[in-house]
Each structure stands twice: as structure tokens, then as C-alpha cells.
Motif scaffolding. Sequence first.
Motif, PDB file in Angstrom:
ATOM      1  N   LEU A  47       0.723  -1.072   0.156  1.00 17.75           N
ATOM      2  CA  LEU A  47       0.032  -0.078  -0.107  1.00 17.75           C
ATOM      3  C   LEU A  47       0.802   1.171   0.028  1.00 17.75           C
ATOM      4  O   LEU A  47       0.351   2.358   0.221  1.00 17.75           O
ATOM      5  N   SER A  48       2.003   1.117  -0.391  1.00 18.53           N
ATOM      6  CA  SER A  48       2.956   2.260  -0.136  1.00 18.53           C
ATOM      7  C   SER A  48       2.656   3.509  -1.231  1.00 18.53           C
ATOM      8  O   SER A  48       3.105   4.483  -0.917  1.00 18.53           O
ATOM      9  N   GLN A  49       2.083   3.100  -2.275  1.00 17.60           N
ATOM     10  CA  GLN A  49       2.087   4.023  -3.425  1.00 17.60           C
ATOM     11  C   GLN A  49       0.000   4.525  -3.294  1.00 17.60           C
ATOM     12  O   GLN A  49      -0.371   5.266  -4.040  1.00 17.60           O
ATOM     13  N   LEU A  50      -0.612   3.767  -2.021  1.00 16.54           N
ATOM     14  CA  LEU A  50      -1.814   4.330  -2.053  1.00 16.54           C
ATOM     15  C   LEU A  50      -1.996   5.792  -1.302  1.00 16.54           C
ATOM     16  O   LEU A  50      -1.474   5.824  -0.205  1.00 16.54           O
ATOM     17  N   THR A  78       2.028  -4.435   3.296  1.00 12.06           N
ATOM     18  CA  THR A  78       3.222  -3.743   3.422  1.00 12.06           C
ATOM     19  C   THR A  78       2.963  -2.073   3.099  1.00 12.06           C
ATOM     20  O   THR A  78       2.035  -2.075   2.386  1.00 12.06           O
ATOM     21  N   GLY A  79       3.801  -1.081   3.625  1.00 16.65           N
ATOM     22  CA  GLY A  79       4.013   0.136   3.180  1.00 16.65           C
ATOM     23  C   GLY A  79       2.859   0.934   3.462  1.00 16.65           C
ATOM     24  O   GLY A  79       2.594   1.895   2.924  1.00 16.65           O
ATOM     25  N   VAL A  88      -6.031   2.512   8.487  1.00 15.18           N
ATOM     26  CA  VAL A  88      -5.562   1.018   8.905  1.00 15.18           C
ATOM     27  C   VAL A  88      -5.462   0.625  10.412  1.00 15.18           C
ATOM     28  O   VAL A  88      -5.940  -0.176  11.054  1.00 15.18           O
ATOM     29  N   GLU A  89      -4.926   1.587  11.153  1.00 16.63           N
ATOM     30  CA  GLU A  89      -4.861   1.757  12.507  1.00 16.63           C
ATOM     31  C   GLU A  89      -6.259   1.812  13.393  1.00 16.63           C
ATOM     32  O   GLU A  89      -6.355   1.165  14.141  1.00 16.63           O
ATOM     33  N   PRO A  98      -1.474  -9.668   8.994  1.00 13.11           N
ATOM     34  CA  PRO A  98      -0.090  -9.168   9.193  1.00 13.11           C
ATOM     35  C   PRO A  98       0.123  -7.922   8.630  1.00 13.11           C
ATOM     36  O   PRO A  98       0.089  -7.957   7.326  1.00 13.11           O
ATOM     37  N   ILE A  99       0.691  -6.887   9.160  1.00 13.41           N
ATOM     38  CA  ILE A  99       1.138  -5.632   8.540  1.00 13.41           C
ATOM     39  C   ILE A  99       2.800  -5.606   8.816  1.00 13.41           C
ATOM     40  O   ILE A  99       3.398  -5.521   9.949  1.00 13.41           O
TER      41      ILE A  99
END
Length: 100
Positions: A47-50, A78-79, A88-89, A98-99
Motif C-alpha cells: 500500500l506504499s503508493q496508496l 506492507t507499506g 488501517v490503525e 499481518p502488517i
Amino acid sequence: MEVNAQSSGDALVFELSGVLTFDDHEKFREVTNSIVNARANSVELSLSQLSMIDSAGIGMLLLANDKAKKSGIPLSITGVKGHVAKAVELSKIGQLIPIR
């Protein structure tokens, strides 16, 4: 939402970019179908580019996790950063997926 799928060793990695909202549910179905048909030992949703995710997007991540579990393939996220990390939190999705 844009999706880029690639293999990384024995893992299938989906790089999601843009925004993930209810409007993307049809496109995200392609991701879940790919997970079910994967010949991988694990699946990673990067999800780093989301830049943004809403509650429907969180639901789609949970759906992907359910499909992966039913297929016997571990899934991880990830990301996560910025707005996406906060969503997400707040959703406590890390208790189910798992993150890393």
C-alpha cells in the motif's frame, strides 16, 4: 486505484496506487481472483503508493484476506503510511492481517 502485480521469489506482490474506495470494487475483484488462482506461497498487498483508503477499501482488504485464507495462502500488508496508516490503525485490521 491502479494495480501492478509481480512475482517476488515465491510471493505474489500487488502494488496498489491512487485511492481505494467503493468505486474500485470491480477492479479489486481482479486482485481477489488472482489470489485464488495464485501459484504462490504467499501474497503481499503493498500500500506504499496508496494515498487514500475508505471503509469500503478496508473491507476489500478483509475480503482479500478471506479469499487467501480459503486458498491456504498467507496474506500480508506492507507499506502503510500517511492517511492509509491512520485508517488501517483505526480499523484494527492488523489484528486480522499481518502488517509488515
